[in-house]
Motif scaffolding. Structure first.
Motif, short mmCIF file in Angstrom:
data_model
loop_
_atom_site.label_atom_id
_atom_site.label_comp_id
_atom_site.label_asym_id
_atom_site.label_seq_id
_atom_site.Cartn_x
_atom_site.Cartn_y
_atom_site.Cartn_z
N LEU A 1 0.90 -1.18 0.03
CA LEU A 1 0.13 0.06 0.09
C LEU A 1 1.00 1.25 0.11
N PRO A 2 1.46 1.71 -1.13
CA PRO A 2 2.26 2.55 -1.19
C PRO A 2 1.53 3.97 -0.75
N GLY A 3 2.24 4.97 0.00
CA GLY A 3 1.77 5.81 0.93
C GLY A 3 1.30 5.74 2.35
N LEU A 4 1.25 4.57 2.48
CA LEU A 4 0.83 4.36 4.03
C LEU A 4 2.05 3.85 4.43
N ASN A 5 2.26 4.27 5.69
CA ASN A 5 3.67 3.81 6.62
C ASN A 5 3.44 2.33 7.32
N LEU A 6 4.14 1.57 6.78
CA LEU A 6 3.88 0.14 7.19
C LEU A 6 4.68 0.11 8.94
N LEU A 7 3.93 -0.10 9.70
CA LEU A 7 4.40 -0.23 11.00
C LEU A 7 4.93 -1.38 11.54
N HIS A 8 4.14 -2.72 11.02
CA HIS A 8 4.71 -4.07 11.48
C HIS A 8 4.20 -4.82 10.34
N ARG A 9 5.02 -6.06 10.18
CA ARG A 9 4.67 -7.15 9.26
C ARG A 9 4.73 -8.52 10.05
N GLY A 10 3.74 -8.96 10.45
CA GLY A 10 3.64 -10.07 11.40
C GLY A 10 3.57 -11.39 10.43
N LYS A 11 3.26 -12.38 11.51
CA LYS A 11 3.02 -13.67 10.73
C LYS A 11 2.05 -13.69 9.60
N VAL A 12 0.93 -12.98 9.84
CA VAL A 12 -0.15 -12.93 9.26
C VAL A 12 -0.61 -11.49 9.11
N ARG A 13 -0.71 -10.65 9.71
CA ARG A 13 -1.25 -9.35 9.67
C ARG A 13 -0.26 -8.09 9.40
N ASP A 14 -0.40 -7.44 8.40
CA ASP A 14 0.47 -6.22 8.06
C ASP A 14 -0.49 -5.14 8.71
#
Length: 298
Positions: free
Chosen positions: A10-23
């Motif tokens: 999702l370009p433009g959104l700040n990725l805080l965390h990429r877990g085992k299942v959830r981004d």
């Protein structure tokens, strides 16, 4: 039809965390966009092959329970339309059923686990010590036996790739304080008992479940992330339940059983999973969603 998404973008959104299942992405106004992908982890390793539609099913079943238990404990849902926060040009259909806009809470660094049956690590602890998380249990209990009453057994919240470890309630108190620990124990058992009674009426035994909690700016406790899914709970078909054996379940156990047949040391990278194993696993998630919530995504 279900969509398939292994890794969100999702370009433009700040990725805080990429877990085992959830981004998890940051949104303005102390909000988060949580995306349930179709990644599958086993033995704490994310496997290369997704389970098509799994993230949609997990998100829908969580939302079902969040709404059904909102009268018991507040939750992280804002009920905002996901399409309104996605970057321009995003395939809305890919994200609509697997994402939620959530309140940004301060996570409590403990896993809250309710157990109604003696299985998994609890069964192993009981065999060794006669107790689970220092809670003494009656002698002579058998594997998968229903406990006299549900118990609260917290665990440490491990980093990705590490294993959670069962801890005592006293250890939980030392980490987060007595008042908050008591509040979480009461909320966890209340949610579990409510959900277990409902699910049994749908032919499913909820043997145990793991919840996560967070606090808002006013210190109000909320349940968050996911809720009573096949990934965070043991769901057993009631008509196949039998004391003394580990019952079949509506989760990724079928994948685990396949992986146990391989010459794999349970470290990354994980092996590929055959299409027939993926399809059976997808079917188990779909059946749980259908039986509990009357939701079909096909």
């Amino acid at each position: 039809m279900p969509t398939t998404l292994h890794t969100s973008d999702l370009p433009g959104l700040n990725l805080l965390h990429r877990g085992k299942v959830r981004d998890v992405y940051e949104l303005p106004g102390k909000r988060l966009l949580m995306v349930a992908t179709d990644r599958l982890s086993a033995f704490d390793v994310v496997l290369p092959d997704p389970i098509p539609g799994k993230g949609e099913m997990l998100c829908q079943i969580s939302n079902f329970w969040f709404n059904k238990t909102a009268h018991l404990v507040p939750n992280h849902l804002t009920h905002e339309d996901v399409a309104g926060v996605l970057p321009p040009g995003t395939d809305v259909a890919l994200y609509a059923r697997r994402s939620v806009v959530a309140k940004r809470l301060r996570p409590v660094p403990v896993e809250a686990i309710a157990r109604g049956y003696l299985i998994g690590s609890g069964w192993k602890d009981y065999q060794r010590t006669g107790a689970v998380c220092e809670i003494r249990l009656p002698t002579g209990l058998r594997q998968a036996e229903q406990l006299p009453q549900p118990i609260f057994t917290p665990s440490s919240k491990a980093a990705v790739g590490d294993h959670d470890e069962n801890i005592s309630f006293d250890a939980m108190v030392s980490r987060i304080g007595a008042e908050l620990a008591e509040q979480i124990r009461a909320a966890t058992l209340q949610i579990y008992q409510f959900a277990a009674e409902y699910a049994l009426g749908r032919g499913i035994i909820i043997a145990d479940t793991k919840l996560e909690f967070g606090l808002d700016d006013n210190g109000v406790l909320h349940v968050m992330d996911e809720m009573l899914t096949p990934d965070s709970s043991r769901f057993w078909p009631a008509d196949q339940y039998q004391v003394g054996i580990s019952p079949p379940s509506y989760d990724k156990q079928f994948v685990r059983d396949y992986l146990e047949t391989l010459d794999w040391d349970k470290t990354a990278p994980g092996p590929h999973v055959p299409a027939d194993v993926i399809e059976v696993t997808r079917g188990k998630y779909a059946e749980a969603l259908d039986r509990l919530a009357d939701i079909r995504l096909d």
